[in-house]
Motif scaffolding. Structure first.
Motif, PDB file in Angstrom:
ATOM      1  N   ARG A  14       0.855  -1.190   0.000  1.00 30.13           N
ATOM      2  CA  ARG A  14       0.000   0.000   0.000  1.00 30.13           C
ATOM      3  C   ARG A  14       0.886   1.233   0.000  1.00 30.13           C
ATOM      4  O   ARG A  14       2.007   1.217   0.503  1.00 30.13           O
ATOM      5  CB  ARG A  14      -0.902   0.014   1.232  1.00 30.13           C
ATOM      6  N   SER A  15       0.357   2.312  -0.530  1.00 27.16           N
ATOM      7  CA  SER A  15       1.084   3.580  -0.549  1.00 27.16           C
ATOM      8  C   SER A  15       0.698   4.421   0.652  1.00 27.16           C
ATOM      9  O   SER A  15      -0.481   4.471   1.032  1.00 27.16           O
ATOM     10  CB  SER A  15       0.771   4.364  -1.817  1.00 27.16           C
ATOM     11  N   VAL A  16       1.689   5.060   1.238  1.00 29.00           N
ATOM     12  CA  VAL A  16       1.465   6.019   2.316  1.00 29.00           C
ATOM     13  C   VAL A  16       2.297   7.253   2.010  1.00 29.00           C
ATOM     14  O   VAL A  16       3.254   7.191   1.228  1.00 29.00           O
ATOM     15  CB  VAL A  16       1.852   5.454   3.703  1.00 29.00           C
ATOM     16  N   GLU A  17       1.908   8.352   2.617  1.00 30.08           N
ATOM     17  CA  GLU A  17       2.664   9.585   2.424  1.00 30.08           C
ATOM     18  C   GLU A  17       3.366   9.934   3.729  1.00 30.08           C
ATOM     19  O   GLU A  17       2.740  10.021   4.781  1.00 30.08           O
ATOM     20  CB  GLU A  17       1.734  10.723   2.007  1.00 30.08           C
ATOM     21  N   ILE A  18       4.683  10.106   3.633  1.00 25.71           N
ATOM     22  CA  ILE A  18       5.501  10.443   4.794  1.00 25.71           C
ATOM     23  C   ILE A  18       6.302  11.686   4.448  1.00 25.71           C
ATOM     24  O   ILE A  18       7.023  11.701   3.456  1.00 25.71           O
ATOM     25  CB  ILE A  18       6.480   9.302   5.163  1.00 25.71           C
ATOM     26  N   ALA A  19       6.173  12.711   5.285  1.00 28.97           N
ATOM     27  CA  ALA A  19       6.924  13.962   5.088  1.00 28.97           C
ATOM     28  C   ALA A  19       6.782  14.493   3.663  1.00 28.97           C
ATOM     29  O   ALA A  19       7.754  14.926   3.054  1.00 28.97           O
ATOM     30  CB  ALA A  19       8.381  13.759   5.460  1.00 28.97           C
ATOM     31  N   GLY A  20       5.575  14.394   3.130  1.00 30.99           N
ATOM     32  CA  GLY A  20       5.307  14.974   1.818  1.00 30.99           C
ATOM     33  C   GLY A  20       5.664  14.112   0.626  1.00 30.99           C
ATOM     34  O   GLY A  20       5.497  14.546  -0.513  1.00 30.99           O
ATOM     35  N   HIS A  21       6.178  12.908   0.853  1.00 34.51           N
ATOM     36  CA  HIS A  21       6.451  12.047  -0.297  1.00 34.51           C
ATOM     37  C   HIS A  21       5.801  10.680  -0.111  1.00 34.51           C
ATOM     38  O   HIS A  21       5.657  10.211   1.008  1.00 34.51           O
ATOM     39  CB  HIS A  21       7.963  11.911  -0.550  1.00 34.51           C
ATOM     40  N   LYS A  22       5.390  10.095  -1.228  1.00 35.21           N
ATOM     41  CA  LYS A  22       4.738   8.784  -1.187  1.00 35.21           C
ATOM     42  C   LYS A  22       5.776   7.676  -1.184  1.00 35.21           C
ATOM     43  O   LYS A  22       6.802   7.772  -1.838  1.00 35.21           O
ATOM     44  CB  LYS A  22       3.799   8.615  -2.371  1.00 35.21           C
ATOM     45  N   THR A  23       5.454   6.649  -0.431  1.00 34.87           N
ATOM     46  CA  THR A  23       6.280   5.457  -0.418  1.00 34.87           C
ATOM     47  C   THR A  23       5.352   4.252  -0.306  1.00 34.87           C
ATOM     48  O   THR A  23       4.213   4.381   0.135  1.00 34.87           O
ATOM     49  CB  THR A  23       7.304   5.482   0.744  1.00 34.87           C
ATOM     50  N   SER A  24       5.824   3.099  -0.733  1.00 31.23           N
ATOM     51  CA  SER A  24       5.036   1.870  -0.636  1.00 31.23           C
ATOM     52  C   SER A  24       5.570   1.016   0.505  1.00 31.23           C
ATOM     53  O   SER A  24       6.776   0.914   0.709  1.00 31.23           O
ATOM     54  CB  SER A  24       5.120   1.070  -1.932  1.00 31.23           C
ATOM     55  N   ILE A  25       4.648   0.416   1.222  1.00 26.32           N
ATOM     56  CA  ILE A  25       4.995  -0.474   2.327  1.00 26.32           C
ATOM     57  C   ILE A  25       4.261  -1.782   2.109  1.00 26.32           C
ATOM     58  O   ILE A  25       3.072  -1.781   1.801  1.00 26.32           O
ATOM     59  CB  ILE A  25       4.576   0.126   3.685  1.00 26.32           C
ATOM     60  N   SER A  26       4.960  -2.882   2.284  1.00 27.01           N
ATOM     61  CA  SER A  26       4.346  -4.202   2.188  1.00 27.01           C
ATOM     62  C   SER A  26       4.225  -4.795   3.587  1.00 27.01           C
ATOM     63  O   SER A  26       5.228  -5.019   4.264  1.00 27.01           O
ATOM     64  CB  SER A  26       5.198  -5.130   1.315  1.00 27.01           C
ATOM     65  N   LEU A  27       2.990  -5.005   4.004  1.00 30.36           N
ATOM     66  CA  LEU A  27       2.695  -5.627   5.293  1.00 30.36           C
ATOM     67  C   LEU A  27       1.604  -6.673   5.102  1.00 30.36           C
ATOM     68  O   LEU A  27       0.742  -6.531   4.228  1.00 30.36           O
ATOM     69  CB  LEU A  27       2.166  -4.593   6.300  1.00 30.36           C
ATOM     70  N   GLU A  28       1.614  -7.672   5.937  1.00 29.10           N
ATOM     71  CA  GLU A  28       0.548  -8.644   5.934  1.00 29.10           C
ATOM     72  C   GLU A  28      -0.743  -7.950   6.379  1.00 29.10           C
ATOM     73  O   GLU A  28      -0.712  -7.010   7.172  1.00 29.10           O
ATOM     74  CB  GLU A  28       0.884  -9.806   6.875  1.00 29.10           C
ATOM     75  N   PRO A  29      -1.910  -8.414   5.875  1.00 28.59           N
ATOM     76  CA  PRO A  29      -3.182  -7.778   6.243  1.00 28.59           C
ATOM     77  C   PRO A  29      -3.394  -7.664   7.756  1.00 28.59           C
ATOM     78  O   PRO A  29      -3.959  -6.674   8.224  1.00 28.59           O
ATOM     79  CB  PRO A  29      -4.235  -8.684   5.601  1.00 28.59           C
ATOM     80  N   LEU A  30      -2.929  -8.644   8.511  1.00 23.73           N
ATOM     81  CA  LEU A  30      -3.042  -8.586   9.971  1.00 23.73           C
ATOM     82  C   LEU A  30      -2.394  -7.317  10.515  1.00 23.73           C
ATOM     83  O   LEU A  30      -2.959  -6.623  11.376  1.00 23.73           O
ATOM     84  CB  LEU A  30      -2.376  -9.827  10.587  1.00 23.73           C
ATOM     85  N   PHE A  31      -1.214  -6.957   9.994  1.00 26.81           N
ATOM     86  CA  PHE A  31      -0.521  -5.764  10.462  1.00 26.81           C
ATOM     87  C   PHE A  31      -1.182  -4.487   9.950  1.00 26.81           C
ATOM     88  O   PHE A  31      -1.236  -3.487  10.673  1.00 26.81           O
ATOM     89  CB  PHE A  31       0.957  -5.806  10.083  1.00 26.81           C
ATOM     90  N   TRP A  32      -1.709  -4.501   8.719  1.00 20.52           N
ATOM     91  CA  TRP A  32      -2.453  -3.332   8.232  1.00 20.52           C
ATOM     92  C   TRP A  32      -3.668  -3.088   9.119  1.00 20.52           C
ATOM     93  O   TRP A  32      -3.962  -1.944   9.490  1.00 20.52           O
ATOM     94  CB  TRP A  32      -2.887  -3.516   6.779  1.00 20.52           C
ATOM     95  N   ASP A  33      -4.393  -4.153   9.469  1.00 20.05           N
ATOM     96  CA  ASP A  33      -5.562  -4.019  10.338  1.00 20.05           C
ATOM     97  C   ASP A  33      -5.177  -3.475  11.706  1.00 20.05           C
ATOM     98  O   ASP A  33      -5.849  -2.607  12.260  1.00 20.05           O
ATOM     99  CB  ASP A  33      -6.277  -5.365  10.500  1.00 20.05           C
ATOM    100  N   TRP A  34      -4.095  -3.986  12.247  1.00 16.55           N
ATOM    101  CA  TRP A  34      -3.616  -3.586  13.565  1.00 16.55           C
ATOM    102  C   TRP A  34      -3.189  -2.117  13.538  1.00 16.55           C
ATOM    103  O   TRP A  34      -3.523  -1.337  14.430  1.00 16.55           O
ATOM    104  CB  TRP A  34      -2.463  -4.486  13.957  1.00 16.55           C
ATOM    105  N   LEU A  35      -2.467  -1.739  12.505  1.00 19.39           N
ATOM    106  CA  LEU A  35      -2.014  -0.357  12.347  1.00 19.39           C
ATOM    107  C   LEU A  35      -3.218   0.588  12.248  1.00 19.39           C
ATOM    108  O   LEU A  35      -3.260   1.653  12.886  1.00 19.39           O
ATOM    109  CB  LEU A  35      -1.136  -0.256  11.100  1.00 19.39           C
ATOM    110  N   ARG A  36      -4.218   0.201  11.466  1.00 23.58           N
ATOM    111  CA  ARG A  36      -5.437   1.002  11.317  1.00 23.58           C
ATOM    112  C   ARG A  36      -6.146   1.154  12.662  1.00 23.58           C
ATOM    113  O   ARG A  36      -6.604   2.248  13.029  1.00 23.58           O
ATOM    114  CB  ARG A  36      -6.374   0.347  10.300  1.00 23.58           C
TER     115      ARG A  36
END
Length: 84
Positions: A14-36
């Protein structure tokens, strides 16, 4: 009962924006859910939480990659080893 196979899933990019720039992060759905969930609990966007984790990770003596840092941050928080 939860279907145990639902926790075993390859990473999702998934793409996220950090300090004004986009980057992609690959995480298992369990971690995306937990982060959310944590972001919702703190009342901040996921991007803001990821940016905070990124700043902390960069300040570490031997920083891991961002995806690894997110997993470690979430685990440390769950274990009560992190103030964030």
């Amino acid at each position: 009962m939860t279907d145990i196979s639902s926790i075993y899933h390859p990473p999702v990019k998934r793409s996220v924006e950090i300090a004004g720039h986009k980057t992609s992060i690959s995480l298992e759905p369990l971690f995306w859910d937990w982060l959310r969930k944590v972001a919702e609990e703190e009342g901040i966007p996921i991007n803001a939480l990821v940016a905070r984790i990124d700043v902390e990770r960069i300040g570490a003596d031997n920083p891991p990659g961002l995806a690894g840092a997110i997993r470690q941050w979430l685990a440390a928080r769950a274990l009560g080893r992190h103030g964030g």
